[in-house]
Design a protein around this motif. Structure first.
Motif, PDB file in Angstrom:
ATOM      1  N   ALA A   1       0.835  -1.209   0.000  1.00  0.00           N
ATOM      2  CA  ALA A   1       0.000   0.000   0.000  1.00  0.00           C
ATOM      3  C   ALA A   1       0.868   1.256   0.000  1.00  0.00           C
ATOM      4  CB  ALA A   1      -0.926  -0.008   1.221  1.00  0.00           C
ATOM      5  N   VAL A   2       1.982   1.205   0.725  1.00  0.00           N
ATOM      6  CA  VAL A   2       2.869   2.370   0.786  1.00  0.00           C
ATOM      7  C   VAL A   2       3.406   2.696  -0.600  1.00  0.00           C
ATOM      8  CG1 VAL A   2       5.078   3.228   1.655  1.00  0.00           C
ATOM      9  CG2 VAL A   2       3.517   2.035   3.194  1.00  0.00           C
ATOM     10  N   TYR A   3       3.878   1.698  -1.331  1.00  0.00           N
ATOM     11  CA  TYR A   3       4.500   2.069  -2.605  1.00  0.00           C
ATOM     12  C   TYR A   3       3.473   2.348  -3.697  1.00  0.00           C
ATOM     13  CZ  TYR A   3       4.981  -3.148  -3.206  1.00  0.00           C
ATOM     14  OH  TYR A   3       4.812  -4.502  -3.277  1.00  0.00           O
ATOM     15  N   PHE A   4       2.321   1.703  -3.686  1.00  0.00           N
ATOM     16  CA  PHE A   4       1.322   2.038  -4.700  1.00  0.00           C
ATOM     17  C   PHE A   4       0.735   3.426  -4.466  1.00  0.00           C
ATOM     18  CE2 PHE A   4       0.787  -2.656  -5.606  1.00  0.00           C
ATOM     19  CZ  PHE A   4       1.371  -2.568  -6.856  1.00  0.00           C
ATOM     20  N   LEU A   5       0.452   3.753  -3.228  1.00  0.00           N
ATOM     21  CA  LEU A   5      -0.092   5.080  -2.940  1.00  0.00           C
ATOM     22  C   LEU A   5       0.943   6.167  -3.213  1.00  0.00           C
ATOM     23  CD1 LEU A   5      -2.124   4.368   0.323  1.00  0.00           C
ATOM     24  CD2 LEU A   5      -2.929   4.424  -2.043  1.00  0.00           C
ATOM     25  N   SER A   6       2.191   5.893  -2.865  1.00  0.00           N
ATOM     26  CA  SER A   6       3.249   6.870  -3.142  1.00  0.00           C
ATOM     27  C   SER A   6       3.398   7.091  -4.638  1.00  0.00           C
ATOM     28  CB  SER A   6       4.572   6.404  -2.539  1.00  0.00           C
ATOM     29  OG  SER A   6       4.492   6.312  -1.132  1.00  0.00           O
ATOM     30  N   ALA A   7       3.334   6.006  -5.400  1.00  0.00           N
ATOM     31  CA  ALA A   7       3.437   6.133  -6.849  1.00  0.00           C
ATOM     32  C   ALA A   7       2.289   6.956  -7.412  1.00  0.00           C
ATOM     33  CB  ALA A   7       3.445   4.746  -7.486  1.00  0.00           C
ATOM     34  N   LEU A   8       1.075   6.691  -6.936  1.00  0.00           N
ATOM     35  CA  LEU A   8      -0.096   7.422  -7.412  1.00  0.00           C
ATOM     36  C   LEU A   8       0.017   8.913  -7.075  1.00  0.00           C
ATOM     37  CD1 LEU A   8      -2.969   7.389  -8.627  1.00  0.00           C
ATOM     38  CD2 LEU A   8      -3.825   6.903  -6.325  1.00  0.00           C
ATOM     39  N   LEU A   9       0.413   9.211  -5.855  1.00  0.00           N
ATOM     40  CA  LEU A   9       0.525  10.608  -5.436  1.00  0.00           C
ATOM     41  C   LEU A   9       1.640  11.333  -6.198  1.00  0.00           C
ATOM     42  CD1 LEU A   9       0.016  10.066  -1.595  1.00  0.00           C
ATOM     43  CD2 LEU A   9      -1.653  10.965  -3.246  1.00  0.00           C
ATOM     44  N   GLN A  10       2.728  10.623  -6.448  1.00  0.00           N
ATOM     45  CA  GLN A  10       3.810  11.210  -7.237  1.00  0.00           C
ATOM     46  C   GLN A  10       3.342  11.537  -8.655  1.00  0.00           C
ATOM     47  OE1 GLN A  10       6.362  12.425  -5.474  1.00  0.00           O
ATOM     48  NE2 GLN A  10       7.989  11.156  -6.319  1.00  0.00           N
TER      49      GLN A  10
END
Length: 739
Positions: free
Chosen positions: A65-74
């Protein structure tokens, strides 16, 4: 700089937090979802601060969840696509599906979808992909490295290294290709955020991973977010039983007492397959999942377990990282992994979203021998490295792996691993057509490899200590595992068999049944006995000569298919050394002493009677009339008594042995097929007396007797000699197969 934060962190509110929380709820499909301690802190560090972050959290915590959400926000902030390095195809499948749920446009490039690569490349070019998942091995592929990787590096908005413990050769699942990520991190520069995640890293591995993440110059300090690794849902236990018979009988009788569906881990492929065959019953399906399982079937088996269509998968470590079934009810081990860290990683598959999951270890006497076998095959030797570097430097043009095999005496699996190590260190390079030497100096770090080997032995000893935990002050299985991972926050769990007493059925308890159905336990003794007493494993003959023999043997060397009239017939052994049951007494008979020398003794009656059963059940087209032995320099008494005993009981003619070349000593261990054939080529001969006796047999079949069949090249070369000397079909027979 390595800045370590122990979560929980602040629970403050911000625009970023609100945006991330909304995305989290889309990802999970739950309107009430909230961040676990440390998740938002990691996202904030990546998206707002563009830091390098190492997250060490237990399985099920939500690292993806951390890396998918970070990718989306980026991406929403104008950054390029995220590149996620993911070690397993199965893990990629689940990750892509999870990303799509959150509205993240994710794709994966792997060996499982080559027909989709062009579309994915076009999607990247059109900026229509938010996340690209690739394996670390992909970074070695010349085309990907030259055509795709530079563009990805230029546009990369976030780099994610999943299962980051694979970077470290201190880790329990070291992969050389992960070392290449250090260079990738450096190429990105300090402005690109980098996230590394793992659930199985002790302090030594954390330090190693953080050091490699910290490359790239000023501003590339690493934030380590480390939480408690204990799992409140897991109920741990260990049950030591006398032998394979008792362990298998226990599983047959009590598997149904474990709620839900789960995984039964075995240390070898053959043990997993035997377990599945033994435990599978109508209404309670058990299937095998190993390195020999086809990729398509693996996906089907994983889904069957997720859908509770099977009671269990009997699996090797091939089913590990990346498999996610939140309600997995149990994990049982038939045989212990070689380290508590590896054990923690496997049992962590269970109880991610349940209040309780059962974890039981059934250690075996053979565990240490299996650990040693795998340990000795995982480290490159200085001699092998020198051979490879010399061969590539002298070649002058790229060499494929098969071509290189004819120049270096290293087995294929070990050679492939060594080439990866050398490539990561910059000494060799994989280009179109094969491998080349870069000419860069390379130093064999004997001190480091020696230290790692000692650490492996310490881990093995720790695993034995885990098995022997028996109660007392500060004794707890979960605490023990957590401390092996350097988690000092663990407290007594109050659930394991050490804290609370045995929770699992006693070995002599009445058999458990599912829904009152006694078919699962009826005849348990007979089924277990049939498996353990089974003897007579077929051994397929070699059908083709290895490539490159002309370099070793000169003109006239054999090549291509072995002619039918010179080929060994299908052979037999009592059992494979990796089997359950008879492998245990066979390992004892074929043991070495404290100095590593093979112990030589006559065949005991117990083993001899099993050879008689093998012969009786062979089912050959034409009964052999004679016995000839392979001359042994290490166990002449054993091989001689085996051949003589067979001749006497079967009333076969004892032809003695093939002649042994003068001065021949023990064959070298290891090595690849080409060098093994070269070593054997002039080792044996058909002497005048044996020739005369073969002539008298007029082309009748003969048994070729040896102690162990390993590479199958000894029987291939010896059979060729005998067939060319006029014998009929040559049927190899040995006590065991080394596999």
């Amino acid at each position: 700089m390595d800045t370590t934060a122990t979560v929980p962190g602040p629970d403050g509110s911000s625009a970023l937090r609100d945006e991330a929380l909304e995305a989290l709820r889309a990802l999970t499909g739950r309107a009430d979802a909230s961040f676990h301690d440390g998740q938002f802190e990691a996202i904030e560090a990546l998206v707002e601060q563009r830091r390098r972050v190492l997250v060490v959290q237990r399985t099920g915590w939500g690292k993806s969840a951390v890396y998918f959400l970070s990718a989306l926000l980026q991406r929403r902030r104008g950054s390029g696509p995220a590149l996620i390095i993911s070690p397993l195809i199965a893990l990629m499948r689940d990750q892509v599906a999870a990303a799509h749920r959150a509205g993240v446009r994710a794709e994966a490039i792997s060996s499982a979808n080559p027909t989709e690569w062009r579309d994915i490349e076009e999607g990247l070019a059109a900026d229509a992909i938010d996340v690209l998942l690739v394996s670390p091995e992909r970074l070695v592929n010349p085309r990907f490295r030259e055509e795709q990787l530079p563009r990805l590096v230029d546009r990369c908005g976030l780099l994610v290294i999943d299962e980051a413990h694979c970077i470290s050769d201190w880790g329990h699942d070291f992969r050389p290709d992960y070392r290449r990520l250090r260079d990738l991190v450096a190429e990105l520069g300090a402005h690109v955020p980098v996230l590394a995640t793992t659930a199985t890293a002790n302090s030594r591995v954390v330090t190693d991973v953080a050091e490699q993440l910290g490359t790239g110059g000023e501003g590339s300090d690493v934030l380590t977010l480390r939480g408690s690794l204990t799992r409140e849902s897991l109920r741990l236990g260990s049950l030591s039983l006398a032998d394979d018979r008792q362990r298998l009988d226990y599983l047959v009788r009590h598997l149904d007492s474990f709620e839900g569906s789960g995984i039964i881990y075995a240390l070898t492929v053959s043990a997993a397959e035997d377990l599945a065959s033994l435990l599978d019953r109508p209404g309670r399906r058990v299937r095998a999942y190993t390195g020999r399982t086809d990729p398509e079937e693996r996906a089907e088996l994983e889904q069957a377990l997720k859908d509770n269509e099977v009671k269990a998968l009997a699996a090797t470590s091939a089913l590990g990282m990346g498999f996610d079934k939140p309600d997995l009810g149990f994990v049982i081990h038939l045989g212990a992994p070689s380290s508590p860290v590896a054990y923690y990683q496997q049992v962590g598959r269970a109880g991610r979203a349940t209040d309780r999951a059962d974890v039981l270890l059934l250690p075996g006497k053979e565990d240490r021998a299996i650990w040693e076998y795998f340990a000795t095959s995982s480290m490159p030797s200085q001699e092998s490295a020198a051979q490879v570097l010399t061969a590539l430097a002298e070649a002058g043009s790229p060499l494929s792996t098969p071509a290189l095999e004819a120049r270096v005496d290293v087995r294929r699996s070990a050679l492939e691993l060594l080439l990866k190590v050398l490539a990561v260190d910059g000494a060799v390079q994989n280009v179109k057509g094969g491998w080349i030497s870069t000419g860069a100096p390379w130093h064999y770090d004997a001190e480091r490899y020696g230290t790692v080997a000692r650490a492996r032995r310490e881990e093995q000893q720790a695993m034995l200590e885990y098995e022997r935990l028996a109660g007392g002050p500060e004794q707890c299985r979960m605490v023990f595992l957590a401390r092996q991972l350097d988690d000092t926050t663990a407290e007594l769990c109050g659930r394991c068999d050490v804290c609370a007493g045995p929770w699992f059925p006693a070995p002599d308890a009445p058999a458990s049944t599912a829904g009152g159905d006694t078919t699962a336990s009826d005849g348990a003794d007979e089924r277990v006995a049939a498996l353990l007493e089974r003897v007579g494993v077929p051994v397929e003959p070699r059908a083709s000569w290895p490539s490159g023999l002309d370099r070793l043997l000169g003109a006239g060397a054999p090549k291509g298919r072995i002619p039918e009239g010179e080929r060994a017939a299908e052979g037999r052994v009592i059992a494979r050394m990796s089997d359950l049951g008879w492998a245990v007494p066979l390992r004892e008979l074929l043991r070495t002493d404290e100095d590593g020398r093979p112990v030589d003794a006559v065949v005991p009656e117990r083993i001899g009677s099993r050879i008689v059963e093998v012969l009786k059940d062979w089912g050959w087209d034409q009964r052999p009339v004679a016995v000839v032995a392979v001359p042994s320099t290490t166990r002449p008494q054993l091989v001689g008594s085996l051949a003589a005993g067979i001749a006497s009981i079967g009333r076969l003619e004892d032809l003695g042995t093939l002649d042994l070349a003068p001065g021949a000593g023990p064959l070298r261990g290891g090595g690849n097929s080409a060098f093994r054939v070269a070593d054997l080529w002039e080792r044996f001969a058909v002497g005048p007396e044996l020739q005369s006796r073969l002539d008298a047999l007029d082309g009748a079949p003969v048994l070729l007797v040896d102690d162990v069949i390993d590479t199958r090249w000894t029987s291939a070369v010896a059979a060729r000699l005998l067939r060319r000397a006029g014998s009929g079909p040559v049927l190899p027979l040995a006590l065991a197969q080394q596999a």
